[in-house]
Design an enzyme around this catalytic site. Sequence first.
Site, PDB file in Angstrom:
ATOM      1  CG  ASP A  93       1.634   3.444   6.737  1.00 26.48           C
ATOM      2  OD1 ASP A  93       2.579   2.612   6.702  1.00 26.48           O
ATOM      3  OD2 ASP A  93       0.732   3.468   5.888  1.00 26.48           O
ATOM      4  CG  ASP A 155       2.969  -1.254   2.242  1.00 28.65           C
ATOM      5  OD1 ASP A 155       2.842  -2.455   1.967  1.00 28.65           O
ATOM      6  OD2 ASP A 155       2.381  -0.369   1.611  1.00 28.65           O
TER       7      ASP A 155
HETATM    8  N1  GLY Z   1       2.227   2.289   2.123  1.00 27.79           N
HETATM    9  C1  GLY Z   1       1.330   2.363   1.027  1.00 27.79           C
HETATM   10  C2  GLY Z   1       1.973   2.493  -0.284  1.00 27.79           C
HETATM   11  O1  GLY Z   1       3.110   2.172  -0.519  1.00 27.79           O
HETATM   12  O2  GLY Z   1       1.265   2.931  -1.169  1.00 27.79           O
END
Ligand code: GLY
Length: 376
Positions: A93, A155
């Site tokens: 992330d 994601d």
């Molecule tokens: N990236 C994790 C979520 O969308 O909760």
Amino acid sequence: MSTDWSRIADKIIRKEKKVAARSRGKIPYTAAGHVFDDKSDKKDICWWTNGFYGGMMWQLYHATGNELFRECAEKLEVKMDAAFMDYNGMDHDAGFRWLPTAVANYRLSGSKESKNRGLLAAASLAGRFNLKGNFIRAWNDWGDDRDTTGWAIIDCMMNLPLLYWASDVLKDPRFKDIAVAHADTAMEWFIREDGSVRHIVGFDPVTGEFDREYGGQGYGEGSSWTRGQTWALYGFTLSFIHTGDEHYLETAMQVADRFCSRIPEDGLIPVDFDQPAEPHYIDSTAAAIASCGLLTLEKELKEKDLSKAAAYRAAAEKMLSVLDEKDCDYDPEHDELLTRCSASYHDKDHEFPIIYGDYYYIEAIWKLTDKELFIW
Ligand code: GLY
């Protein structure tokens, strides 16, 4: 009656000035008793959502020129430097953390320090690439019995723009090549024939072969976790914008069509399109992110397919006006904006404020009022 988006933007600015004045130095995730929490501590500094309040501040600064917003954004960016010292916390992330903070700052100010942070983050993200499977590893192990070495998640499509940016800045194709390889893998293994999207796919980390799908944050294996659908919708649109590859546009449209066909009559988005009728949990973050993706698609399609562009805009406007009427807290004395967000279907708590809901709601309203700073 049509919604007055400028009036909504004004209400947001009025509220957020007050919120920012009492939140200087905070890195909020949620709010309790209408007061933001703070993820600045060492144990929380790597939390994946820590960039979003910074992104809100840059969007608000871009729209108003108010120095208070810049001050909050800069403080948050500097605090997040501690995350670079925690290898285990540095997961995929990196895009969510440093695109709305350091890279946004660099785009606005040309700051050398911010550029350095963005490039360090991009290098860390690129280092997670699995050469045999052509995917970016999502998370590091959590210290339990789950082996996440071969896991990729949808994601990550939203983290790829950090790699596109790094290749642009350095005039070095390595980062973009990794992003493209991951996007191609995601297109092959995450998108189902009906346009719905898997959350987690496990690959054999040694051979790179597909192993299995996991339910992840949705209702279960084979279901359609709504936020995951939106990461794909918006993420493939962004990969199209950064590469010009029409396959990504087609994929984004396939996901968008499926998503739009499942928007409930009342416009409120559930946590999972396949969740049981009861309990009926809502996730407004999915509505806000989907709206950003659909409005970005609308812009890309204006020259190519007017009727699709109009349909995507109508779907976004429907969800956003429902958020405005039923789910937004514009009270300047309350820190949160959206009130009914859900992190994961099987969590104990649902329908509470979450910072990325606020971020994407603002980004969507800014798109409708020509105020947006391009972050992704
Ligand atoms: N990236 C994790 C979520 O969308 O909760």
